[in-house]
Scaffold this active site. Sequence first.
Site, short mmCIF file in Angstrom:
data_model
loop_
_atom_site.label_atom_id
_atom_site.label_comp_id
_atom_site.label_asym_id
_atom_site.label_seq_id
_atom_site.Cartn_x
_atom_site.Cartn_y
_atom_site.Cartn_z
N LYS A 133 0.84 -1.20 0.00
CA LYS A 133 0.00 0.00 0.00
C LYS A 133 0.88 1.25 0.00
CE LYS A 133 -3.75 -2.54 2.13
NZ LYS A 133 -4.41 -3.02 3.35
N GLN A 143 -4.15 -1.53 9.76
CA GLN A 143 -4.08 -2.85 9.13
C GLN A 143 -4.73 -3.89 10.04
OE1 GLN A 143 -3.02 -3.45 5.97
NE2 GLN A 143 -3.64 -5.57 6.24
N ASP A 200 -10.34 3.56 4.50
CA ASP A 200 -10.45 2.10 4.34
C ASP A 200 -11.90 1.66 4.61
OD1 ASP A 200 -9.23 -0.34 3.77
OD2 ASP A 200 -8.78 -0.79 5.86
#
Length: 286
Positions: A54, A98, A121
Amino acid sequence: MTAQLMTGTDLAKDSLDRSARRTRDLLRETGVRPCLATVLVGEDLGSVTYVAMKRNRCATAGIDSRHVPLPVATTTAELVATVRALSDDPSVHGILLQHPVPAHIDERAAFEAIDPAKDVDGVTMWSFAAMAFGHLGFASCTPGGIMRLLDAYGVDPAGRRAVVVGRSPILGKPMGMLLLARDATVTYCHSKTVDLPAIVATVDIVVAAVGRPRFIKGRDIKPGAVVIDAGYNPGNVGDVDFEGAMERASLLTPVPGGVGPMTIAVLLEQTVDAAVRHAASVAASR
Ligand code: NAP
């Protein structure tokens, strides 16, 4: 019948180029360079690799990234405090925590510390509700990427029967909501579903988000159905029996190279969106 492959690689590249262009324009016009903060708890190899990918894509697009690695023993309170500090930091426009985080941490509490304006996200309850109600917010990245794939391959979900196999908060549940918002008739299947193959056999669009290799069998797919394989299992294996599905589906995503690249593309698009909105609100307050 042999299915046409729905690849995400070229589409993701186009998206990355667009994000790079928008980043350059934003910087030139406002002096703001988008910045994504990545938070990683522990050193799980898969998670380390995902975060590195990413951040690499961010660098390619000219987006700054700020990495916050935390030890595996981090407590919920410490993680929440870290995420809150990033939420309050005006130089950070997007936050990626994450997941999964280590089991002793309350993941939901950590997600909810993300300012919805920076939730690129799409993991907060606010983002989920906004998406479900059709309001402006950030979609969960993988479902968002799947909708872009459907659009790019001319698949209009309106009026079609769709099944989403899996109901996780980051993938299955939001996927069904996005299909519903586009007027599909949606069924969810999960581990308690009775006679799942019979349900799959009746639908025009199948999204497999189970986390079990080759779980959806080719023989259960309705001839001509569109099959999206969101699964990613060890050995580059999806949740769909690829060879069997090739013989029945009209369109099928490969693994790898289908859904996967779209997830990061959407993350970057939404990071740029967040920075654009931030710059606009700063300009409006002057
Ligand atoms: P997850 O949180 O483990 O959820 C799996 C879902 O599958 C659950 O809803 C579960 O049902 C259901 N399920 C499990 N066994 C089943 C069975 N035998 N029959 C029917 N349903 C069953 O997984 P996830 O995070 O959603 O991920 C799913 C897959 O997508 C994984 O392969 C993952 O690696 C992949 N993924 C890919 C991307 C990408 O960027 N390409 C991103 C995220 C995830 P219950 O709710 O009843 O337990």
